[in-house]
Structures are given as C-alpha cells and as structure tokens.
Motif scaffolding. Structure first.
Motif, PDB file in Angstrom:
ATOM      1  N   VAL A  83      86.582 -21.065 -47.561  1.00 17.98           N
ATOM      2  CA  VAL A  83      87.451 -21.276 -46.415  1.00 17.98           C
ATOM      3  C   VAL A  83      88.813 -21.676 -46.948  1.00 17.98           C
ATOM      4  O   VAL A  83      88.945 -22.669 -47.663  1.00 17.98           O
ATOM      5  N   ALA A  84      89.786 -20.887 -46.647  1.00 15.28           N
ATOM      6  CA  ALA A  84      91.138 -21.187 -47.099  1.00 15.28           C
ATOM      7  C   ALA A  84      91.833 -21.999 -46.011  1.00 15.28           C
ATOM      8  O   ALA A  84      91.725 -21.694 -44.828  1.00 15.28           O
ATOM      9  N   ARG A  85      92.506 -23.013 -46.479  1.00 12.54           N
ATOM     10  CA  ARG A  85      93.263 -23.813 -45.510  1.00 12.54           C
ATOM     11  C   ARG A  85      94.510 -23.062 -45.122  1.00 12.54           C
ATOM     12  O   ARG A  85      95.206 -22.505 -45.968  1.00 12.54           O
ATOM     13  N   MET A  86      94.733 -23.053 -43.879  1.00 16.00           N
ATOM     14  CA  MET A  86      95.928 -22.370 -43.403  1.00 16.00           C
ATOM     15  C   MET A  86      97.069 -23.379 -43.333  1.00 16.00           C
ATOM     16  O   MET A  86      96.894 -24.500 -42.881  1.00 16.00           O
ATOM     17  N   ALA A  87      98.188 -22.966 -43.817  1.00 12.57           N
ATOM     18  CA  ALA A  87      99.359 -23.838 -43.752  1.00 12.57           C
ATOM     19  C   ALA A  87      99.829 -23.871 -42.305  1.00 12.57           C
ATOM     20  O   ALA A  87      99.706 -22.885 -41.573  1.00 12.57           O
ATOM     21  N   PRO A  88     100.343 -24.991 -41.895  1.00 14.97           N
ATOM     22  CA  PRO A  88     100.829 -25.047 -40.516  1.00 14.97           C
ATOM     23  C   PRO A  88     101.990 -24.084 -40.337  1.00 14.97           C
ATOM     24  O   PRO A  88     102.768 -23.846 -41.245  1.00 14.97           O
ATOM     25  N   GLU A  89     102.040 -23.536 -39.169  1.00 21.96           N
ATOM     26  CA  GLU A  89     103.116 -22.605 -38.879  1.00 21.96           C
ATOM     27  C   GLU A  89     104.439 -23.358 -38.861  1.00 21.96           C
ATOM     28  O   GLU A  89     104.526 -24.471 -38.355  1.00 21.96           O
ATOM     29  N   PRO A  90     105.443 -22.753 -39.472  1.00 22.74           N
ATOM     30  CA  PRO A  90     106.738 -23.453 -39.463  1.00 22.74           C
ATOM     31  C   PRO A  90     107.264 -23.542 -38.039  1.00 22.74           C
ATOM     32  O   PRO A  90     107.123 -22.618 -37.249  1.00 22.74           O
ATOM     33  N   MET A  91     107.827 -24.700 -37.761  1.00 19.24           N
ATOM     34  CA  MET A  91     108.385 -24.925 -36.428  1.00 19.24           C
ATOM     35  C   MET A  91     109.762 -24.280 -36.359  1.00 19.24           C
ATOM     36  O   MET A  91     110.612 -24.512 -37.218  1.00 19.24           O
ATOM     37  N   VAL A  92     109.935 -23.449 -35.415  1.00 18.34           N
ATOM     38  CA  VAL A  92     111.225 -22.807 -35.213  1.00 18.34           C
ATOM     39  C   VAL A  92     112.037 -23.719 -34.311  1.00 18.34           C
ATOM     40  O   VAL A  92     111.605 -24.037 -33.197  1.00 18.34           O
ATOM     41  N   PRO A  93     113.177 -24.180 -34.800  1.00 18.63           N
ATOM     42  CA  PRO A  93     113.959 -25.082 -33.948  1.00 18.63           C
ATOM     43  C   PRO A  93     114.480 -24.340 -32.727  1.00 18.63           C
ATOM     44  O   PRO A  93     114.828 -23.164 -32.792  1.00 18.63           O
ATOM     45  N   GLU A  94     114.467 -25.057 -31.649  1.00 12.30           N
ATOM     46  CA  GLU A  94     114.975 -24.477 -30.414  1.00 12.30           C
ATOM     47  C   GLU A  94     116.488 -24.401 -30.496  1.00 12.30           C
ATOM     48  O   GLU A  94     117.128 -25.280 -31.068  1.00 12.30           O
ATOM     49  N   PRO A  95     117.051 -23.367 -29.942  1.00 13.55           N
ATOM     50  CA  PRO A  95     118.516 -23.277 -30.001  1.00 13.55           C
ATOM     51  C   PRO A  95     119.129 -24.405 -29.180  1.00 13.55           C
ATOM     52  O   PRO A  95     118.607 -24.813 -28.153  1.00 13.55           O
ATOM     53  N   GLU A  96     120.217 -24.897 -29.711  1.00 12.49           N
ATOM     54  CA  GLU A  96     120.892 -25.986 -29.017  1.00 12.49           C
ATOM     55  C   GLU A  96     121.597 -25.434 -27.786  1.00 12.49           C
ATOM     56  O   GLU A  96     122.263 -24.413 -27.835  1.00 12.49           O
ATOM     57  N   VAL A  97     121.395 -26.129 -26.718  1.00 11.82           N
ATOM     58  CA  VAL A  97     122.036 -25.731 -25.467  1.00 11.82           C
ATOM     59  C   VAL A  97     123.208 -26.674 -25.267  1.00 11.82           C
ATOM     60  O   VAL A  97     123.025 -27.889 -25.221  1.00 11.82           O
ATOM     61  N   PRO A  98     124.392 -26.129 -25.195  1.00 10.35           N
ATOM     62  CA  PRO A  98     125.535 -27.037 -25.007  1.00 10.35           C
ATOM     63  C   PRO A  98     125.449 -27.722 -23.649  1.00 10.35           C
ATOM     64  O   PRO A  98     125.050 -27.125 -22.653  1.00 10.35           O
ATOM     65  N   GLU A  99     125.799 -28.992 -23.675  1.00  9.28           N
ATOM     66  CA  GLU A  99     125.785 -29.745 -22.422  1.00  9.28           C
ATOM     67  C   GLU A  99     126.942 -29.264 -21.546  1.00  9.28           C
ATOM     68  O   GLU A  99     128.026 -28.950 -22.050  1.00  9.28           O
ATOM     69  N   PRO A 100     126.688 -29.209 -20.268  1.00  7.32           N
ATOM     70  CA  PRO A 100     127.792 -28.770 -19.397  1.00  7.32           C
ATOM     71  C   PRO A 100     128.915 -29.794 -19.443  1.00  7.32           C
ATOM     72  O   PRO A 100     128.697 -31.005 -19.503  1.00  7.32           O
ATOM     73  N   GLU A 101     130.096 -29.268 -19.469  1.00  7.32           N
ATOM     74  CA  GLU A 101     131.257 -30.155 -19.533  1.00  7.32           C
ATOM     75  C   GLU A 101     131.486 -30.773 -18.162  1.00  7.32           C
ATOM     76  O   GLU A 101     131.536 -30.086 -17.152  1.00  7.32           O
ATOM     77  N   VAL A 102     131.591 -32.075 -18.191  1.00  5.36           N
ATOM     78  CA  VAL A 102     131.849 -32.802 -16.962  1.00  5.36           C
ATOM     79  C   VAL A 102     133.316 -33.196 -16.989  1.00  5.36           C
ATOM     80  O   VAL A 102     133.763 -33.862 -17.920  1.00  5.36           O
ATOM     81  N   PRO A 103     134.059 -32.783 -16.008  1.00  5.08           N
ATOM     82  CA  PRO A 103     135.485 -33.152 -16.031  1.00  5.08           C
ATOM     83  C   PRO A 103     135.625 -34.664 -15.861  1.00  5.08           C
ATOM     84  O   PRO A 103     134.914 -35.296 -15.091  1.00  5.08           O
ATOM     85  N   GLU A 104     136.523 -35.204 -16.671  1.00  7.46           N
ATOM     86  CA  GLU A 104     136.765 -36.643 -16.567  1.00  7.46           C
ATOM     87  C   GLU A 104     137.580 -36.905 -15.308  1.00  7.46           C
ATOM     88  O   GLU A 104     138.490 -36.155 -14.968  1.00  7.46           O
ATOM     89  N   PRO A 105     137.214 -37.993 -14.627  1.00  7.91           N
ATOM     90  CA  PRO A 105     137.986 -38.301 -13.420  1.00  7.91           C
ATOM     91  C   PRO A 105     139.402 -38.718 -13.802  1.00  7.91           C
ATOM     92  O   PRO A 105     139.632 -39.348 -14.824  1.00  7.91           O
ATOM     93  N   GLU A 106     140.294 -38.302 -12.971  1.00 10.99           N
ATOM     94  CA  GLU A 106     141.683 -38.661 -13.239  1.00 10.99           C
ATOM     95  C   GLU A 106     141.902 -40.114 -12.853  1.00 10.99           C
ATOM     96  O   GLU A 106     141.541 -40.553 -11.770  1.00 10.99           O
TER      97      GLU A 106
END
Length: 194
Positions: free
Chosen positions: A79-102
């Motif tokens: 029985v061969a040990r299987m290496a864990p599958e590499p984790m594929v990082p999730e793409p970064e989702v840019p946060e929506p820009e919130v306009p600063e209050p004047e």
C-alpha cells in the motif's frame, strides 16, 4: 456589575425553562405499521436441525491418509501512501472600494492676540519677594519645631537631617530679606546703600 449578573441569571432561567419544555413536551404516538411490513418484520422460523452424519468405522491401513493441500501464499499487497493533494490557493478577491465620507472642517479661526506682559515694576518684584520670604519663614518655624520634637524623642539622626534643612532655609531667608530691603529702597526712591 448588577446588570451583568441579572442578564446572566435571566439567560440561565430562560435556558432552564426551554429545556424543561422540550423534555416534558408530549410526544406524538407512533403510527401503526401496515400488516405487510409487520409480516416482513417477523423473522421466519428457524430451519429444522440437521442430523449429524453417521460415523462409519474405517480400517487404519486400508486407506492412505489424504495428501496435504498445497499451501497457497497470500499475494503480498503493498500500500503506497498517497501524498496529500496540494492546496490551490483561492484567487484573491479585491474588496469593494468604499468611498470615504467627505469631512468638512471649519475654516481655521484667528487666534486672539496675546496681550503684552505687564511691566514687572520694582513694586511688583517687591511684593513677589515679600510673599516668598513669608513662605520661607513659615517653613523655618515648622522645621525648628520638628527638630525640637525629634531631639526630645531621642531621634538624633532625624534631628540632624531637619537641622540641615533648617540651615539651608535660613540662608535662603537671609537672601530674600536682603532682596526685599533693596527693592523697598528702590520703590521708596531711596538709593540702595552698597
């Protein structure tokens, strides 16, 4: 603090009531099973016991003992040990820009003009020095009393400490009296005598 304890006790009471209601809530009666299901649920009767085979005596030398069956080895499985599958990082989702209050700041206010310092006349200096001399005199009287009390108790070390403070204040008091005398002569128009 009392409010916090009341909230905790109220929450515990609500939890106890809820658990009590769930525990003692009437359970619905189970529905009866149909006859077909009941027939399948009843186990069939056990089969009749099998009669053991009759034993026939056999002569010992007439029949050869059976040859042992060839031994079969179980196939070895690796029985061969299987290496864990590499984790594929999730793409970064840019946060929506919130306009600063004047934010509007009020315009800077003009500072009030600084009033010029009042002239420090000889009269002003005389009053200042007289006040300082009165404060130092009060300290000298207090220290003299404390020194006498320390000596009366027999605390020689404390008496010496207070005496050193008293001598320093007496020197300061002499300087203040000399300055008051000089300023009094200036205020009164008399030339100081050096």
């Amino acid at each position: 603090m009392r409010i916090r304890y009341r909230l905790i006790l109220t929450g515990a009471g609500v939890l106890v009531v809820a658990l009590g209601v769930v525990e003692f809530w009437p359970q619905p009666e189970p529905e009866p099973l149909p006859a077909a299901l009941l027939a399948m649920a009843v186990p069939p009767p056990p089969p009749p016991p099998v009669q053991p085979p009759r034993m026939v005596p056999v002569k010992a030398h007439s029949v050869a003992p059976p040859a042992p069956a060839p031994r079969q080895e179980a196939p070895q499985v690796t029985v061969a040990r299987m290496a864990p599958e590499p984790m594929v990082p999730e793409p970064e989702v840019p946060e929506p820009e919130v306009p600063e209050p004047e934010v509007s700041f009020p315009p800077p206010e003009d500072n009030d003009d600084i009033e010029p310092e009042l002239p420090q006349t000889a009269q002003w200096e005389l009053e200042k020095m007289a006040r300082l001399a009165a404060l130092v005199e009060r300290d000298v009287v207090r220290l003299a009393r404390e020194r006498e009390d320390a000596v009366a108790r027999g605390d020689v070390q404390r008496g010496e400490q207070i005496d050193a403070l008293l001598q320093r204040n007496l020197g300061q008091l002499r300087e203040l009296h000399d300055e008051v005398r000089r300023l009094a002569e200036v205020v009164n128009g008399v030339a100081p005598a050096d």
